[in-house]
Design a protein around this motif. Sequence first.
Motif, mmCIF file in Angstrom:
data_model
loop_
_atom_site.group_PDB
_atom_site.id
_atom_site.type_symbol
_atom_site.label_atom_id
_atom_site.label_comp_id
_atom_site.label_asym_id
_atom_site.label_seq_id
_atom_site.Cartn_x
_atom_site.Cartn_y
_atom_site.Cartn_z
ATOM 1 N N LEU A 10 -5.896 11.794 -8.933
ATOM 2 C CA LEU A 10 -4.956 11.133 -8.131
ATOM 3 C C LEU A 10 -4.593 11.592 -6.857
ATOM 4 N N SER A 11 -5.128 12.732 -6.513
ATOM 5 C CA SER A 11 -4.914 13.215 -4.818
ATOM 6 C C SER A 11 -6.135 12.515 -4.412
ATOM 7 N N LEU A 55 1.970 17.527 -12.312
ATOM 8 C CA LEU A 55 2.324 18.792 -11.999
ATOM 9 C C LEU A 55 3.390 19.553 -12.710
ATOM 10 N N SER A 56 4.479 18.783 -13.063
ATOM 11 C CA SER A 56 5.587 19.161 -13.861
ATOM 12 C C SER A 56 5.058 19.395 -15.210
ATOM 13 N N GLU A 90 0.933 -1.218 0.092
ATOM 14 C CA GLU A 90 -0.222 -0.121 0.054
ATOM 15 C C GLU A 90 0.695 1.285 0.009
ATOM 16 N N ARG A 91 2.007 1.295 0.897
ATOM 17 C CA ARG A 91 2.808 2.532 0.963
ATOM 18 C C ARG A 91 3.516 2.686 -0.427
ATOM 19 N N LYS A 92 4.103 1.649 -0.999
ATOM 20 C CA LYS A 92 4.723 1.463 -2.329
ATOM 21 C C LYS A 92 3.590 2.126 -3.489
ATOM 22 N N GLN A 148 1.960 9.599 -6.030
ATOM 23 C CA GLN A 148 2.671 10.634 -5.689
ATOM 24 C C GLN A 148 3.380 11.265 -6.834
ATOM 25 N N LYS A 149 4.113 10.134 -7.390
ATOM 26 C CA LYS A 149 5.046 10.191 -8.599
ATOM 27 C C LYS A 149 4.355 10.777 -9.641
ATOM 28 N N LYS A 150 3.266 10.156 -9.724
ATOM 29 C CA LYS A 150 2.332 10.547 -11.010
ATOM 30 C C LYS A 150 1.792 11.863 -10.737
#
Length: 216
Positions: free
Chosen positions: A212-213, A146-147, A131-133, A139-141
């Motif tokens: 995603l959020s 955002l980038s 779950e953490r991974k 979060q990376k996505k």
Amino acid sequence: ITDRKKAQKKIIESENKFRSVLQSAKDSIILANEKGLIIFWNRFAENVFGYKESGVLGKPLTFIMPERFKAGHQQKFEQPVSTNQDRGIDNIIELKGLKKNGKEFPIELSISHWTNENEKFYCGIIRDISERKNAEEEQKKHIKKLSEIAFLQSHHVRAPIASILGLLQLINFENPEDPKNSEVFYHLKKTSLMCDIVIKEIIEKTSEIEELSKKI
């Protein structure tokens, strides 16, 4: 003899309490001897890995690791044992676990040790961090989106806006019938459409970030 029996009874009671605590833990707890062979396997480990305790006793700790991790882990395990230096054992590492069905999953492994009558024992506490991974991947996505928005705003939006401002200066307002105005208006429309497309793309990516959020 009575004193000895009492001492043996206390030892058995202590061991039973110890096993009871380990069995009730919400993490996979595995005990091994100084050779790295499993001597205890709690119920949570059975649920996570799919093996009953009777099926893993006497097997090496590397039994529940994918092949590519076995050699490295065994080397890290044997070095402090052979040199009588266990400081390297007491740490937390992340690697992959291997279920009975062959499925790999990310785990956090904490190994500690103790000595009893000159014999060393090791305790491995394993936590499934799937779950953490997954949250980290989301979060990376999120950051990537955002980038992408920042890039669109700084390049794809600013460029057409600068072009529009430049074209406006070319309009001959004193002579609306000037033929050059038609060409300028054509480029203004084309550039404005480009800007509209980029803005829609930004809105779309912003919506993706919102989705995603919700997952994080």
